[in-house]
Design an enzyme around this catalytic site. Structure first.
Site, mmCIF file in Angstrom:
data_model
loop_
_atom_site.group_PDB
_atom_site.id
_atom_site.type_symbol
_atom_site.label_atom_id
_atom_site.label_comp_id
_atom_site.label_asym_id
_atom_site.label_seq_id
_atom_site.Cartn_x
_atom_site.Cartn_y
_atom_site.Cartn_z
ATOM 1 N N HIS A 129 24.344 71.504 38.337
ATOM 2 C CA HIS A 129 23.729 70.166 38.330
ATOM 3 C C HIS A 129 22.755 70.106 37.160
ATOM 4 C CE1 HIS A 129 20.895 67.250 40.765
ATOM 5 N NE2 HIS A 129 21.402 66.671 39.688
ATOM 6 N N PHE A 140 12.382 68.767 42.190
ATOM 7 C CA PHE A 140 11.780 69.755 43.091
ATOM 8 C C PHE A 140 12.576 69.851 44.388
ATOM 9 C CE2 PHE A 140 8.555 67.764 40.491
ATOM 10 C CZ PHE A 140 7.979 68.868 39.873
ATOM 11 N N ASP A 143 22.498 65.318 47.648
ATOM 12 C CA ASP A 143 21.559 66.374 47.249
ATOM 13 C C ASP A 143 20.119 65.902 47.417
ATOM 14 O OD1 ASP A 143 20.299 68.512 46.018
ATOM 15 O OD2 ASP A 143 21.102 68.122 44.015
ATOM 16 N N ASP A 162 20.674 74.385 40.033
ATOM 17 C CA ASP A 162 19.867 73.274 39.529
ATOM 18 C C ASP A 162 19.262 73.612 38.175
ATOM 19 O OD1 ASP A 162 20.000 71.213 41.547
ATOM 20 O OD2 ASP A 162 18.992 72.639 42.881
ATOM 21 N N MET A 186 20.129 68.537 35.209
ATOM 22 C CA MET A 186 19.041 67.538 35.178
ATOM 23 C C MET A 186 18.349 67.678 33.831
ATOM 24 S SD MET A 186 17.807 68.072 39.080
ATOM 25 C CE MET A 186 18.671 69.634 39.192
ATOM 26 N N SER A 245 21.591 75.290 47.522
ATOM 27 C CA SER A 245 20.886 75.245 46.236
ATOM 28 C C SER A 245 20.029 76.487 46.089
ATOM 29 C CB SER A 245 19.995 74.005 46.164
ATOM 30 O OG SER A 245 19.079 74.171 45.094
ATOM 31 N N MET A 305 21.891 61.440 44.587
ATOM 32 C CA MET A 305 20.594 62.086 44.811
ATOM 33 C C MET A 305 19.871 61.355 45.946
ATOM 34 S SD MET A 305 20.249 64.686 42.831
ATOM 35 C CE MET A 305 18.608 65.039 43.472
ATOM 36 N N MET A 330 17.114 72.387 35.080
ATOM 37 C CA MET A 330 16.085 71.385 34.756
ATOM 38 C C MET A 330 15.454 71.728 33.414
ATOM 39 S SD MET A 330 14.200 71.030 38.420
ATOM 40 C CE MET A 330 15.143 70.961 39.963
ATOM 41 N N GLY A 378 18.776 73.170 50.017
ATOM 42 C CA GLY A 378 17.976 74.308 49.589
ATOM 43 C C GLY A 378 17.078 74.753 50.713
ATOM 44 N N HIS A 406 25.250 75.883 44.394
ATOM 45 C CA HIS A 406 24.656 74.773 43.637
ATOM 46 C C HIS A 406 23.525 75.307 42.760
ATOM 47 C CE1 HIS A 406 23.742 70.472 43.057
ATOM 48 N NE2 HIS A 406 22.475 70.834 43.080
HETATM 49 C C1 DX5 Z 1 16.390 68.531 43.407
HETATM 50 C C2 DX5 Z 1 17.601 69.426 43.352
HETATM 51 C C3 DX5 Z 1 18.108 69.806 44.684
HETATM 52 C C4 DX5 Z 1 17.122 70.558 45.523
HETATM 53 C C5 DX5 Z 1 17.484 70.442 46.951
HETATM 54 O O1 DX5 Z 1 16.037 68.146 42.137
HETATM 55 O O2 DX5 Z 1 18.647 68.796 42.649
HETATM 56 O O3 DX5 Z 1 19.332 70.523 44.567
HETATM 57 O O4 DX5 Z 1 17.064 71.899 45.191
HETATM 58 O O5 DX5 Z 1 16.485 71.057 47.691
HETATM 59 P P1 DX5 Z 1 16.119 70.608 49.169
HETATM 60 O O6 DX5 Z 1 17.367 70.811 49.983
HETATM 61 O O7 DX5 Z 1 15.020 71.506 49.544
HETATM 62 O O8 DX5 Z 1 15.730 69.157 49.103
HETATM 63 ZN ZN ZN Z 2 20.750 69.692 42.698
#
Ligand code: DX5
Ligand code: ZN
Length: 217
Positions: free
Chosen positions: A66, A143, A176, A35, A68, A8, A137, A37, A198, A33
């Protein structure tokens, strides 16, 4: 163990995302990946279509986007045009999930559906034939760097069992949130085929070591 690793870029330096994507590609990632948001579905704001389009120039790996975001159906075309290969929407954000997943496939992208930690796998009951990927998830989205929620392992196992019953073994299950080398093998045994990470990868001594440690190597 066979598993795909999808780093990520939420954990990367946002002032140098192109470089991060190149480095992850060289380091052995299988997917990138991304993210997205919107500040509404989740309390954070990140990346939009122009940044996805810019990143497209920096890797030949599939972009695993992804979403969100609320009402993701309004943005499917834009993210596909920007270069997304997989588009994953949240079941909780779609009023017409069936229609949205069909629409994603019509654009030529692979269709993914994501479930928040408190959403039952029952939400998938009537869309199994419309998905290429199911994203479980294992933190509440919004975050990076949060702790893994253990109940997601059972959810992965339930979904894998159902996919087997339906003869849809090629559907990928992606996990994830809070994924590390401590829970990776458990997740793969339960039926996960793609691991997103991530902080584990970006905090490792090198990106390559972070990725390899999730493969159990
Ligand atoms: C959270 C994201 C994840 C996140 C994962 O909302 O969808 O992809 O970046 O990060 P880590 O691996 O640090 O939990
Ligand atoms: Zn994600």
């Amino acid at each position: 163990m066979f598993v795909q690793i999808a780093p990520s870029i939420l954990a990367a330096d946002f002032s140098a995302l192109g470089r991060a994507v190149e480095d992850l590609t060289t380091a052995g990632a299988d997917l990138i990946h991304v993210d997205v948001m919107d500040g509404h579905f989740v309390p954070n704001l990140t990346i939009g279509p122009p940044i996805v389009a810019a990143l497209r120039e920096h890797t030949s790996l599939p972009l695993d986007v992804h979403l969100m975001i609320e009402e993701p159906e309004r943005s499917i075309e834009a993210y596909r045009k920007a270069g997304a290969d997989i588009l994953t929407v949240h079941a909780e954000a779609c009023r017409h999930l069936n229609r949205t997943l069909a629409h994603i496939r019509e654009t030529g992208a692979e269709a993914g559906v994501a479930l928040n930690p408190a959403t039952s796998e029952q939400a998938l009951q009537y869309v199994y034939d419309l998905v290429d990927l199911i994203l479980v998830m294992s933190v509440n989205p919004g975050f990076g760097g949060q702790s893994f929620i253990g109940s997601s392992v059972n959810k992965v196992a339930q979904i894998r069992r159902r996919l087997s019953e339906l003869g849809r073994r090629s559907v990928r299950i992606e996990v994830d949130g809070g994924v590390t080398s401590l829970n990776a093998a458990t997740l793969v045994s339960a039926g996960a085929s793609v691991l997103v990470a991530g902080s584990h990868i970006f905090n490792a001594p090198s990106l390559g070591e972070g990725i390899r440690s999730l493969r159990g190597k």
